[in-house]
Design a protein around this motif. Structure first.
Motif, PDB file in Angstrom:
ATOM      1  N   GLU A  33      -0.840  10.182  -6.317  1.00 41.77           N
ATOM      2  CA  GLU A  33      -2.309  10.867  -6.497  1.00 41.77           C
ATOM      3  C   GLU A  33      -3.042   9.579  -7.428  1.00 41.77           C
ATOM      4  OE1 GLU A  33      -1.484  15.384  -5.943  1.00 41.77           O
ATOM      5  OE2 GLU A  33      -2.384  14.668  -7.753  1.00 41.77           O
ATOM      6  N   LYS A  44       4.394  13.132  -6.510  1.00 43.93           N
ATOM      7  CA  LYS A  44       3.251  13.601  -5.957  1.00 43.93           C
ATOM      8  C   LYS A  44       2.010  12.950  -7.192  1.00 43.93           C
ATOM      9  CE  LYS A  44       0.816  18.138  -5.623  1.00 43.93           C
ATOM     10  NZ  LYS A  44       0.079  18.146  -4.367  1.00 43.93           N
ATOM     11  N   PRO A  86      -2.259   8.731   1.562  1.00 44.68           N
ATOM     12  CA  PRO A  86      -3.217   8.111   2.129  1.00 44.68           C
ATOM     13  C   PRO A  86      -2.860   7.255   2.947  1.00 44.68           C
ATOM     14  CG  PRO A  86      -4.061   8.625  -0.262  1.00 44.68           C
ATOM     15  CD  PRO A  86      -2.599   8.697  -0.130  1.00 44.68           C
ATOM     16  N   GLU A  92       0.791  13.969  -0.188  1.00 41.74           N
ATOM     17  CA  GLU A  92       0.012  13.164   0.913  1.00 41.74           C
ATOM     18  C   GLU A  92      -0.090  11.929   0.207  1.00 41.74           C
ATOM     19  OE1 GLU A  92      -3.891  15.017   2.202  1.00 41.74           O
ATOM     20  OE2 GLU A  92      -2.920  16.871   1.342  1.00 41.74           O
ATOM     21  N   GLY A  95       4.889  17.930   3.849  1.00 41.07           N
ATOM     22  CA  GLY A  95       3.609  18.322   3.442  1.00 41.07           C
ATOM     23  C   GLY A  95       3.492  18.291   1.789  1.00 41.07           C
ATOM     24  N   GLU A  97       7.104  13.948   1.996  1.00 42.20           N
ATOM     25  CA  GLU A  97       5.742  13.726   2.659  1.00 42.20           C
ATOM     26  C   GLU A  97       5.584  14.371   3.976  1.00 42.20           C
ATOM     27  OE1 GLU A  97       4.898   9.659   3.809  1.00 42.20           O
ATOM     28  OE2 GLU A  97       2.900  10.108   4.420  1.00 42.20           O
TER      29      GLU A  97
END
Lengths: 554, 554
Positions: free
Chosen positions: B241, B237, B273, B271, B268, B265
């Motif tokens: 990011e 994660k 993009p 995330e 949840g 993913e």
């Protein structure tokens, strides 16, 4: 300035851990710095030690003037028996280093023909075109030197292994002044130990473990076992001193430990008060709180005294509830599982085990210089060329990067590996080619064999002698051997009729004489089978095949 | 108070690393907590995984009501395919844990017949005589729970694996309040994770690595490779990011890594993009400074993506001069040599390698509670009985000693090992005997085989299928194979005439398709030979003998 070429050719230790050995050549003169071994990796089952391929030296045997040793650790002297059996040249080392060498050569029946010459710090010697000035340094072992090698092209400094210990237990200080003087006079090249380049800051002094030892001696109510490398003379000295202060008798257990302590006492590095020392057999006559036992086997080597004591299979070293066992050494990478398995066995004996767990005061300190010490020596020496030695590739590379950023102190950094020929002339230094290097695997046989032991074999010979694979099925639950062991051979002439039955019987005997705990420890049981079978096969056939026990857990 | 007996029977994980599994019984009801595997030791060459012997459960199969999982790590769920193929019972786990389980069962063709039931923190379930209350805890993985097990004799708490992370990256806090409430109400027994009992102080938060990652992203000028355990969702994660913030595309390389990221993913936890993710094949279309590659193989597993990239043998993952490789994971004991060998290869590619070297900020933090956290939970829970779980013997013992000194919080400490039956009744708790436990070695075959993969074999079967030892002589200097490989077999019917020639050819092909660097790395080359030969033998004979390549260095 002289016209001519100086070559430095590492034959081992650059890009690999251990096996330190470097040739230095000027014209018709070659000297060799250190002659170390490497302990084999797990993939090389059935091999005792690994030494550097010295075909470069053999091809130039008429030019080789001698071997100069920086200190007495195995990764610097362990290949000597093998090298001297191929190459008759003088060997220089400090008094203490030579004592280890004598012991080792004697064991291989090579001592009588060896030409050993003493090196003293600050007393230069001349070997061919080279004048060598030994400089006193500090390390985990005593009587260690760096070498300032005067050549027609300038001075080259080889640090050997070192740390900069400001308070060594023998008060023999690191000779910073001589390094500084060389720096002032100008140094062509510095070859520096890379072992601890990944560590920030300073390595603590040998004296740092005293606080932990004090604590342990003060709090131990029963037997106190202390295990360290047999060459950790500083550590042995400390233990002997504290045992005396606390009214404990001292026993040495394990062959290397006993030898090493004897050498250190003979040479005055350890003082053992009258009546302090007892034989292992006398331990039973003393109360547990009156005993301090220095025992070998800190790496969990399957046949070592401590490993055997941990599974309650040592004649004298009985470890009982409430006893304390101190492991005063580092865990050599690759040995973690074996060592923790041994520690688990010690816990099962309900011993109190003290091992390196990152807590302070430390129970062990490293013998190698950390980053700030490495930088200090570079600052003092200010070499035109800097060459990292003694390290795996990442360590050499990190060391090269560190030195490369020290613009005020370092001219140029050369990253070379074992086999590279680094050549200097009056225009500078450069890599000009390679020589053959490699690892030679040696099966040194039963260490008590003395003369026959000299029959040192590399894998070429081993593959001529073939392979023997004893296959044993052990029932994990009961610890019982399920069927008669199978013995598979390849390229090995089994000789007489009864040979295979005899071999099977040997394996069965080894198994039946082993405790349940040993049988549960595959490392131990494989090593026992291997060594017993080796003795049998050697007696039956004078052959030394590669023996690789295979354990099937069923 | 109820009359009856509660039994806790660890079937694995107590006195050994991994293979966590515990049975809990009240009368005719048995529940099983976790079903973990153990990665085999080097001595068990030729074996893929090791699982607990569950003969106790099989003998009581009509009493077993289900398996409850605390979290999704392999040492807690990895034995499930094997256990479910022997035992048809429901499995409870949190949403994320079940996603991993589904993936694993699907791979073995077992998913259709599995009865998987979701566990939610703070939602109790009833299984037979037991009511189980899952409590949210923090760990290196997400969606982990401890279990408060209500029994007729009182509440038993099993912590699973945990640390007390005050700032988890997903903001799902360790539920200290529920532990506190149980402590107030009275707890019969606390079974607590011992993994990090040797570490003083507190384990740093998962968030602590963010500072290091920030630094790395800010300074990296070319490709950035990040390797971590595929289950390190917090770490993945963070990398995703930061890649987004720094304008780098993200590619996942390695099967486990890709699967795990997809699961995270979908649920949840991560995330991604729009447009951030690219396929490995697309990497060549982007400038090096625009790429962040999450790659599997942090332990140097010979066939992993990172290991192959390190020796320049991966189709997509090309590591070039100036690239950065981050190893964000711990070194599992026993893997040191392999990992450092891989790091050396990466240095030779002139990559900048960042690995755990004790410096701060850390590039990896542990997922397990250190001493102060362990004491905190004991203080909160105040159990009548304390039982250390998940650890080798020394860790259980140290944990027992630590808890034993906490007189205000702990009634009695019970030190038990795998196989011990710990029984409680209204008079208290005691060890009353043992059940059969042990390790079952499994050769899980080619992981892509799907259904046939279910042919899971333990050593009993393996020894029926025999042993195959391919013996290869490699010239260390030239890297050349010296002679045709020899193939030794035992207890294995070689079948048709051409079989042996075919097998020899397979080995030759594997060797000729390997790079020099691979051939120099015996771990890699052995694994390649083993896996290619396994495929050949399985196709030719439907047998799965134990295959142990032997490399002779000559």
């Amino acid at each position: 300035m002289a016209t001519g070429k100086l070559q430095a050719i590492p034959l081992g230790g650059l890009g690999e851990f251990g096996m330190n050995c470097m040739a230095m050549r000027w014209g018709e003169d070659i000297i060799v710095i250190d002659a170390g071994l490497m302990f084999p990796e797990a993939e090389l089952l059935g091999v005792d030690i690994v030494v550097p391929d010295i075909s470069y030296l053999l091809e130039n045997r008429h030019r080789v003037r001698g071997i100069v040793l920086t200190h007495g650790h195995e990764d610097h002297i362990g290949a000597l028996p093998w090298m001297l059996s191929e190459l008759k040249v003088p060997v220089w080392g400090t008094e203490f280093t030579l004592a280890y060498v004598e012991d080792k050569l004697d064991e291989h029946g090579l001592l009588d023909n060896a030409d050993l010459r003493e090196l003293r710090s600050n007393v230069s010697i001349k070997i061919g075109a080279f004048t060598i000035h030994p400089i006193q340094v500090t390390h985990s072992l005593v009587d260690c030197v760096a070498l300032a090698i005067h050549t027609p092209l300038g001075v080259v400094i080889h640090t050997g292994d070192f740390k900069v210990d400001p308070t060594p237990t023998d008060n023999k200080l690191f000779d910073l002044h001589t390094f500084a003087e060389y720096g002032t006079g100008g140094v062509l090249a510095l070859f520096q130990d890379s072992t601890n380049v990944e560590r920030k800051g300073y390595t603590p002094s040998e004296r740092a473990v005293r606080r932990k030892f004090d604590e342990v001696f003060a709090h131990t109510r029963r037997r106190l076992f202390i295990s360290c490398f047999s060459s950790s003379i500083h550590r042995i000295k400390l233990a002997v001193e504290l045992a005396h202060e606390h009214g404990r008798k001292v026993a040495f257990i394990g062959r290397s430990m006993t030898n090493s302590a004897e050498i250190a006492e003979d040479l005055g590095y350890i003082e053992v008060p009258e009546g302090l020392l007892i034989n292992p057999g006398e331990m039973k006559n003393f109360a547990p709180e009156k005993l301090c036992i220095l025992i070998g086997g800190t790496q969990g080597e399957p046949m070592s005294a401590l490993s055997r004591a941990a599974v309650d299979n040592h004649k004298h070293a009985k470890i009982e509830k409430g006893d304390t066992v101190v492991l005063s050494s580092r865990i050599i990478p690759g040995n973690e599982k074996t060592i923790y398995r041994m520690i688990d066995h010690l816990f099962r004996r309900e011993a109190h085990v003290i091992y390196e767990d990152g807590s302070s005061p430390p129970v062990h300190v490293s013998g190698h210089a950390s980053q700030e010490e490495l930088k200090l020596i570079i600052n003092l020496v200010k070499p035109r060329y800097f060459i990292p030695i003694h390290g795996e590739y990442r360590q050499l590379k990190l060391h090269a990067e560190m030195a490369g950023a020290m613009h005020g102190s370092v001219g140029k950094v050369m990253l070379i590996e074992s086999g590279d020929i680094l050549e200097f002339d009056d225009l500078g230094g450069r890599k000009i080619g390679r020589v053959n290097v490699g690892r030679v695997c040696i099966d040194s046989g039963n260490r008590t064999d003395v003369v026959e032991d000299l029959i040192i074999k590399d894998r070429r010979h081993l593959s001529e002698d073939g392979i023997v694979l004893p296959i044993i099925a052990i029932n994990k639950l009961s610890g019982e051997v399920e069927t008669s062991p199978e013995i598979v051979t390849r390229g090995f002439n089994v000789g007489e009729d009864g040979f295979m039955d005899g071999a099977r019987q040997i394996v069965m005997d080894t198994l039946s004489q082993s405790s349940e705990e040993e049988k549960a420890d595959y490392g131990v049981i494989k090593e026992k089978i291997r060594s017993d079978l080796k003795r049998y096969i050697s007696k039956q056939s004078q052959k030394r095949p590669l023996i690789m026990p295979v354990i099937l857990e069923i």
